[in-house]
Motif scaffolding. Sequence first.
Motif, PDB file in Angstrom:
ATOM      1  N   LEU A 199     120.940 -13.716 108.694  1.00 19.25           N
ATOM      2  CA  LEU A 199     121.511 -15.057 108.877  1.00 19.25           C
ATOM      3  C   LEU A 199     121.385 -15.898 107.608  1.00 19.25           C
ATOM      4  N   CYS A 200     120.290 -15.720 106.886  1.00 18.21           N
ATOM      5  CA  CYS A 200     120.146 -16.449 105.620  1.00 18.21           C
ATOM      6  C   CYS A 200     121.228 -16.039 104.622  1.00 18.21           C
ATOM      7  N   SER A 201     121.652 -14.781 104.698  1.00 15.78           N
ATOM      8  CA  SER A 201     122.675 -14.298 103.762  1.00 15.78           C
ATOM      9  C   SER A 201     124.044 -14.913 104.037  1.00 15.78           C
ATOM     10  N   THR A 202     124.211 -15.568 105.188  1.00 16.43           N
ATOM     11  CA  THR A 202     125.494 -16.218 105.485  1.00 16.43           C
ATOM     12  C   THR A 202     125.605 -17.603 104.856  1.00 16.43           C
ATOM     13  N   ILE A 203     124.504 -18.099 104.270  1.00 17.51           N
ATOM     14  CA  ILE A 203     124.485 -19.398 103.602  1.00 17.51           C
ATOM     15  C   ILE A 203     124.302 -19.173 102.103  1.00 17.51           C
ATOM     16  N   PRO A 204     125.103 -19.814 101.259  1.00 13.92           N
ATOM     17  CA  PRO A 204     125.012 -19.555  99.816  1.00 13.92           C
ATOM     18  C   PRO A 204     123.653 -19.938  99.230  1.00 13.92           C
ATOM     19  N   ASN A 205     123.196 -19.106  98.325  1.00 17.53           N
ATOM     20  CA  ASN A 205     122.034 -19.399  97.465  1.00 17.53           C
ATOM     21  C   ASN A 205     120.751 -19.694  98.240  1.00 17.53           C
ATOM     22  N   VAL A 206     120.537 -18.999  99.343  1.00 20.63           N
ATOM     23  CA  VAL A 206     119.272 -19.125 100.072  1.00 20.63           C
ATOM     24  C   VAL A 206     118.312 -18.043  99.565  1.00 20.63           C
ATOM     25  N   THR A 207     117.108 -18.453  99.190  1.00 22.90           N
ATOM     26  CA  THR A 207     116.084 -17.525  98.724  1.00 22.90           C
ATOM     27  C   THR A 207     115.173 -17.161  99.895  1.00 22.90           C
ATOM     28  N   VAL A 208     115.007 -15.863 100.131  1.00 22.06           N
ATOM     29  CA  VAL A 208     114.178 -15.405 101.245  1.00 22.06           C
ATOM     30  C   VAL A 208     112.948 -14.686 100.702  1.00 22.06           C
ATOM     31  N   PHE A 209     111.769 -15.214 101.021  1.00 22.56           N
ATOM     32  CA  PHE A 209     110.510 -14.551 100.728  1.00 22.56           C
ATOM     33  C   PHE A 209     110.056 -13.859 102.009  1.00 22.56           C
ATOM     34  N   GLY A 210     109.662 -12.593 101.902  1.00 19.95           N
ATOM     35  CA  GLY A 210     109.243 -11.864 103.090  1.00 19.95           C
ATOM     36  C   GLY A 210     107.942 -11.125 102.882  1.00 19.95           C
TER      37      GLY A 210
END
Length: 418
Positions: A199-210
């Motif tokens: 879902l984060c990949s559907t919004i531009p320029n979101v950085t995901v830390f996992g």
Amino acid sequence: MAKEGAQRAEETEQMIEKEGGREAAEGGAGGSLRAGDAKEMRAVVLSAFGGLNKLRVSKKAMPEPQEGELKIRVKACGLNFIDLMVRQGNIDNPPKTPLVPGFECSGIVEALGDSVKGFEIGDRVMAFVNYNAWAEVVCTPVEFVYKIPDDMNFSEAAAFPMNFVTAYMMLFEVANLREGMSVLVHSAGGGVGQAVAQLCSTIPNVTVFGTASSFKHEAIKNSVTHLFDRNADYVQEVKRISTDGVDIVLDCLCGENTGKGLSLLKPLGTYILYGSSNMVTGETKSFFSFAKSWWQVEKVNPIKLYEENKVIAGFSLLNLLFKQNRSGLIKGVMDKLLNLYNTKKIKPVVDSLWALEEVKEAMQRIHDRGNIGKLILDVEKAPTPLMANDSTETSEAGEEEEDHEGDNENKERMPFIQ
């Protein structure tokens, strides 16, 4: 449409006849379940709260739909970490045992209760169920049922509702995710973690830390921007990359991670607790595990939140559905999610399929955090011979053996059937 519904109903009856000769599971009433025996079904039963030995598959009376309900011939069921907590009785106001666990499933509509509209016999559906999902047949109110897209299989459908609705609600309804923001998600290799990443990949320029166990990194490295070992000092790693911290923290662990998550929030950032898997550390409930975890929980000071401009929130999908009556809100979210699926922007990640009789092994796998994506109970799957099992064992006295942190790496490599 009526002709198509009749054809699907015929396929359902053929499936019932096909399963008729299968033997009932161990611990059941014995004998085989005949196709003509319409009053009984196989179901996973939790006889009492406790360890894996409290689970068995047995015959139960088949439910019939009440007014406003659909009767579903189940094909697949989702297994979630909350199911482990239910098994241990580690939830508020647990129902009385014996009970049939499970909160989501997929299958074929077999009958309609009075006043049900919008569905026909033979429809392929996925549904939320207030317990009782781990069975061959379930009944649930129509407001908790959704039609399955044509190109989604039953296993994917059983993996879809809990994970993606939880992820969507936290990101967009609670935290208001927008372009350019950053998110920290724990258990990034799990079902919710993978849904969050998609879902984060559907919004531009979101950085995901996992964070995730190291053996999962190769498989999920492309789904998140920065990936850390779950046992490493991820706070320092995040601050090294983003000195100001992150905008959103999604915490399914609780315990000491509460304080760490709050410390990583930027001003106007949102911390969301949606689980407490650190409360489950052995096969059975342990007072010392509870005490240790709760002692580590950060004591939240409202004045400090005010001074630092931070938001702390909680999210429970099951409470929202079954206690707070927000099924209309959830239906709107499901419509958005199914649109994202149909446009190929999101897709459920299924880790492995298990027969109902293999529920103990499946539950141990998710307990050991060995899964990448969702574990599914496949109602039609025949049980396989017992696999080599590194599970936590329980003594005759019912005492749990200590689950050493350093042993997790080997346990998470337990083989499974795809």
